[in-house]
Scaffold this active site. Structure first.
Site, short mmCIF file in Angstrom:
data_model
loop_
_atom_site.label_atom_id
_atom_site.label_comp_id
_atom_site.label_asym_id
_atom_site.label_seq_id
_atom_site.Cartn_x
_atom_site.Cartn_y
_atom_site.Cartn_z
N GLU A 1 61.57 25.31 21.58
CA GLU A 1 61.64 23.60 22.04
C GLU A 1 60.32 23.53 22.65
OE1 GLU A 1 65.36 24.27 24.16
OE2 GLU A 1 66.00 22.62 23.26
N GLU B 1 71.01 29.58 20.98
CA GLU B 1 71.76 29.05 21.98
C GLU B 1 73.15 29.27 21.61
OE1 GLU B 1 69.08 27.62 21.30
OE2 GLU B 1 67.76 26.89 22.97
N1 3HC Z 1 66.27 35.14 30.26
C1 3HC Z 1 66.34 35.95 31.06
N2 3HC Z 1 66.34 37.37 30.85
C2 3HC Z 1 66.18 37.82 29.42
C3 3HC Z 1 65.97 36.75 28.41
C4 3HC Z 1 66.24 35.58 28.99
N3 3HC Z 1 66.07 34.38 27.86
N4 3HC Z 1 66.11 37.46 27.37
C5 3HC Z 1 65.91 38.67 27.44
N5 3HC Z 1 66.05 39.03 28.63
C6 3HC Z 1 66.13 40.26 29.50
C7 3HC Z 1 67.24 41.26 29.35
O1 3HC Z 1 68.39 40.91 29.84
C8 3HC Z 1 66.42 42.60 29.21
O2 3HC Z 1 66.68 42.67 30.82
P1 3HC Z 1 67.10 44.18 31.39
O3 3HC Z 1 65.70 45.00 30.76
O4 3HC Z 1 66.90 44.06 32.89
O5 3HC Z 1 68.34 44.60 30.92
C9 3HC Z 1 65.13 42.36 29.05
O6 3HC Z 1 64.83 40.98 29.04
C10 3HC Z 1 64.92 43.00 27.57
O7 3HC Z 1 65.71 42.23 26.72
P2 3HC Z 1 66.30 43.31 25.59
O8 3HC Z 1 66.50 44.51 25.76
O9 3HC Z 1 67.16 42.16 24.76
O10 3HC Z 1 64.80 43.24 24.65
P3 3HC Z 1 64.79 43.19 23.11
O11 3HC Z 1 63.32 43.54 22.95
O12 3HC Z 1 65.60 44.21 22.44
O13 3HC Z 1 64.94 41.77 22.43
C11 3HC Z 1 64.99 39.43 22.52
C12 3HC Z 1 64.26 40.73 23.02
C13 3HC Z 1 65.42 39.33 21.12
C14 3HC Z 1 64.17 38.17 23.29
C15 3HC Z 1 66.57 39.57 23.30
O14 3HC Z 1 66.38 39.82 24.55
C16 3HC Z 1 67.10 37.99 23.18
O15 3HC Z 1 67.92 37.77 22.11
N6 3HC Z 1 67.28 37.33 24.30
C17 3HC Z 1 67.71 36.15 24.27
C18 3HC Z 1 67.09 34.78 23.60
C19 3HC Z 1 67.82 33.70 23.89
O16 3HC Z 1 68.89 33.56 23.75
N7 3HC Z 1 67.18 32.82 23.95
C20 3HC Z 1 67.66 31.28 24.33
C21 3HC Z 1 68.07 31.37 25.72
S1 3HC Z 1 69.14 29.76 26.21
C22 3HC Z 1 67.81 28.17 26.20
O17 3HC Z 1 66.62 28.71 25.63
C23 3HC Z 1 68.41 27.28 26.47
C24 3HC Z 1 67.34 26.16 26.07
O18 3HC Z 1 67.74 25.49 25.16
C25 3HC Z 1 67.31 25.19 27.07
#
Ligand code: 3HC
Ligand code: NAI
Length: 699
Positions: free
Chosen positions: A104, A124
């Site tokens: 976004e 999301e």
């Molecule tokens: N917010 C906070 N913490 C996050 C995060 C996020 N969006 N994404 C990842 N983390 C944290 C994880 O909890 C983890 O923390 P930890 O080491 O304490 O356990 C650390 O970052 C590393 O994450 P992964 O182990 O998952 O690392 P990978 O490299 O395997 O994967 C990734 C990376 C693909 C970015 C995966 O973490 C992921 O899919 N994250 C979520 C992405 C997501 O859902 N984004 C959308 C969020 S909602 C949003 O944006 C709303 C908006 O529209 C308003």
């Protein structure tokens, strides 16, 4: 303290760097920082700005840890509007994970440069949400084809940067350094009239063709959602982009986001996100380094051995498979080849890919050939005597330091380990069928398992893309142990008057992928029959399964014999009522003198789900599972439990443990009381008005 957002001037271009490891989430200080640095860039007379992420990754989205807490201004929608309204051109350097709020943010920029490897998406819905910073409105205004927008938003699946460039999401595909190329692009922009580059200003028009695309997409999305509400709501917001002026569309998106955020589904899905990551971490008392694993030995090429071998060959390990005979090897490898051939047919893998995997496999009937394996996984018959014999032989041939794992479903791993001179090298690696597909791996830490052996199993789980959960030794470990009281209640409900189909329907309506009777038919009713015969069951327990046992004795073994609790069409495998099963059930009810009654779906759900969680609480109380959230991961990844319910322990937290405990107490005192053994932990938490989540946190 280093700032999470800072500016580097490259000539006249301000590069606004986001540095918020590990994933550059849009935490409050980052949102504040972007606004501050962009303003600084304009004030200092920069010609253009580039927004880029440190660590080779743009932004993985909003900071999920902030959800559910009071919003700290500026919110992301406002930040995106500020970026878009910036009076100098802003270019996003889209690389690595550019997800959710990250995409976004990129869509609010005036230009986007990416590379082929970038992961670009709006995931999301996987958190029970939808994009909340105008993603559903800006994305369709940026793409040529509405199908792409609706698919990205409703599936949550990211696309590659290469595809992003093809479909118009990115303006340039970089073959070198994305940030350097973004700076070059920024330098080349000489027109400061950005009206056409501000996506909120692009007008969309709904046409009959586009309406038809949405109508068809909505039907598909509803079918695939399986009870999850966010995908359809997300798609509706994309549709609104064509039907409403931009500001109205944003309002609709915002209202839907705010409605979903505190809802049970989003809370459950966010719980799962953190539960999965927590489960993969080594237990707090474990230290050291994982041992190196290159070559894997697998004993038994049956249902499980074959699937496990596929998993390791697919992940690039050399695999040696040992069986009792050449015929057994032919049979096992034949099944694996057939499975891979199906993968070629469906386009999931290539012929060359299969050839590579087959080349990694070595077959043998001699234990000596396992001498150079770093990890050996046993998947032979589920009999203690056979397991002991096998581990004795392994002890004699395995090299020092080799990890020796058993895939046993129920047996005592301490007893198996004691058969060797190196019990510290032994542990359980319990896969789920089909092992090449099911993501769950229960790693069972036996009493003497060395720390580095446990760490090795966790490391190979990651390399083979399995979701690991660490358990302790105990009959059935976490998942299978909990299944017993669940199935007990399902069978009791049938004795009391529900039909197997009614029980299955109540539970699939609840969200389970399959009901317990359909699953039993799939696994084969003879398996439960044999296991009951091998155990010394109480009379009460035996009674419950009288109908199931009679079905087996009458030749109804489940899908493999064409009938079990249900009848199966030989061609389509479609399920229908099995009149023989109905008569057997009625006969048993009358023999047992049961006055049947009609049973509601609500009772079916409560009895089975509370039984599951009650056993989960026993598992926790005994230390077999470390955390309630680990149990939730086990059930989501291994048993088809609906993800949007958050797992059996999270579900009862949602219901409220006081309610759950009082129901269990009522049933324990009622006619079926003999079948309940209330967990002290569950009862205590209920008394203290606490939840399993609070128990996890306090540990
Ligand atoms: N917010 C906070 N913490 C996050 C995060 C996020 N969006 N994404 C990842 N983390 C944290 C994880 O909890 C983890 O923390 P930890 O080491 O304490 O356990 C650390 O970052 C590393 O994450 P992964 O182990 O998952 O690392 P990978 O490299 O395997 O994967 C990734 C990376 C693909 C970015 C995966 O973490 C992921 O899919 N994250 C979520 C992405 C997501 O859902 N984004 C959308 C969020 S909602 C949003 O944006 C709303 C908006 O529209 C308003
Ligand atoms: P299976 O009967 O399909 O395969 C067992 C294989 O082991 C056979 O091919 C047999 O020839 C071979 N075998 C037996 N003794 C042997 C020996 N001494 N040396 C070498 N090979 C030998 O059984 P399945 O279902 O694959 O189960 C294997 C193990 O996995 C069991 O411990 C079972 O409890 C466990 N398991 C089974 C699951 C399932 O859903 N089937 C799920 C998770 C674990």
């Amino acid at each position: 303290m280093t700032k999470s957002v800072s500016t580097e001037m490259r000539g006249d271009v301000a590069v606004v760097w986001i540095d918020n490891p590990p994933v550059n989430a849009l935490s409050h200080h980052v949102r504040e920082g972007i606004v501050r640095e962009l303003k600084g860039a304009v004030d200092s007379g920069a010609k253009a700005a580039v927004i880029a992420g440190r660590g080779g990754t743009f932004i993985a989205g909003a900071d999920i840890r902030e959800f559910g807490k009071p919003l700290q201004e500026p919110g992301l929608p406002e930040v995106c509007d500020i970026i878009e309204a910036t009076t100098i051109p802003v270019v996003a350097a889209v690389e690595g994970n550019t997800l959710g709020g990250g995409l976004e943010t990129a869509l609010a920029c005036h230009y986007r440069v990416t590379n082929a490897r970038a992961k670009v998406g709006l995931p999301e819905v996987a958190l029970g949400l939808l994009p909340g910073a105008a993603g559903t409105q800006r994305l369709p205004r940026c793409l040529k084809n509405p199908v792409e927008a609706v698919t990205m938003v409703s599936s949550g699946r990211p696309i590659s940067g290469e595809k992003a460039a093809q479909i118009g999401l990115a303006d340039q595909l970089s073959k070198g350094n994305v940030v350097d190329d973004a700076v070059d692009m920024a330098n080349g922009i000489n027109d400061n009239d950005l009206t056409g580059r501000r996506l909120s200003k692009v007008e969309l028009e709904m046409t009959p063709e586009i309406a038809a695309i949405f109508d068809a997409a909505m039907v598909e999305i509803a079918k695939k959602a399986k009870g999850a509400i966010a995908p359809l709501k997300a798609a509706e917001c994309v549709r609104a982009a064509y039907e409403l002026p931009y500001a109205e569309g944003v309002k609709k998106e915002r209202a839907t986001f705010m409605e979903l955020l505190p809802g049970d589904q989003s809370r459950a899905l966010r719980h799962m996100f953190f539960a999965e990551r927590q489960a993969q971490k080594p237990p707090a008392d474990v230290s050291g380094e994982a041992r190196e694993v290159k070559k894997v030995g697998i004993l038994g090429a049956g249902t499980m051995g074959g699937g496990i071998a596929m998993t390791y060959a697919e992940a690039g390990f050399d695999v040696t498979m040992l069986e009792m005979s050449e015929e057994a090897l032919d049979r096992g490898l034949g099944v694996m080849e057939k499975n891979w051939a199906r993968g070629i047919k469906s386009g999931r893998i290539t012929e060359a890919g299969v050839a590579e995997r087959m080349a990694r496999l070595t077959r043998t009937t001699s234990y000596d050939d396992l001498a150079d394996c770093d990890l050996i996984i046993e998947a032979v018959f589920e009999t203690m005597a056979v397991k002991k014999e096998v581990f004795g032989k392994l002890d004699a041939v395995a090299k020092p330091g080799a990890v020796l794992a058993t895939n046993t479903s129920y047996l005592d791993i301490n007893e198996i380990a004691a058969q060797t001179s190196r019990p510290h090298d032994v542990l359980g690696m319990h896969y789920f069928s089909p092992a090449n597909i099911m993501p769950l791996l229960e790693i069972v830490r036996a009493d003497k398992t060395a720390d580095d052996v446990l760490l090795t199993a966790l490391a190979v789980a990651r390399k083979t893309r399995k979701t690991a959960v660490v358990a302790r030794v105990g009959h059935g470990f976490i998942g299978n142990r909990m299944l017993t009281p669940y199935l007990r209640q399902a069978n009791l409900l049938v004795l009391e008057g529900a039909s197997p189909a009614e029980v299955d329907k109540a539970l699939t309506d609840f969200g389970w992928a399959m009901g317990p009777f359909a699953v039993s038919d799939l696994a084969g009713l003879d398996i439960g029959y044999k296991s009951r015969q091998d155990q010394d069951l109480s009379q009460h327990e035996q009674r419950i399964y009288t109908a199931a046992d009679r079905l087996v004795e009458a030749g109804h073994l489940g899908q493999k014999s064409g009938s079990g609790f249900y009848k199966y069409d030989p061609q389509t495998r479609a399920r229908s009522e099995n009149p023989d099963a109905t008569s057997i059930i009625e006969e048993v009810r009358s023999e047992l003198g049961i006055n049947t009654r009609s049973i509601t779906a609500e009772e079916i759900v409560e009895r089975t789900q509370f039984a599951l969680a009650n056993e989960g609480a026993h598992v926790l109380g005994e230390g077999v599972a470390q955390r309630a959230s680990d149990i939730d991961v086990v059930y989501n990844h291994g048993y088809g439990y609906p993800r949007w319910r958050g797992g059996p322990m999270h579900y009862v937290d949602t219901v409220g443990l006081k309610t759950v405990a009082s129901k269990i107490a009522e049933w324990t005192e009622g006619a079926g009381g003999v079948h309940w053994e209330p967990s002290d932990l569950l009862m205590e938490l209920a008394d203290q008005d606490k939840s399993f989540a609070e128990w996890d946190k306090a540990k």
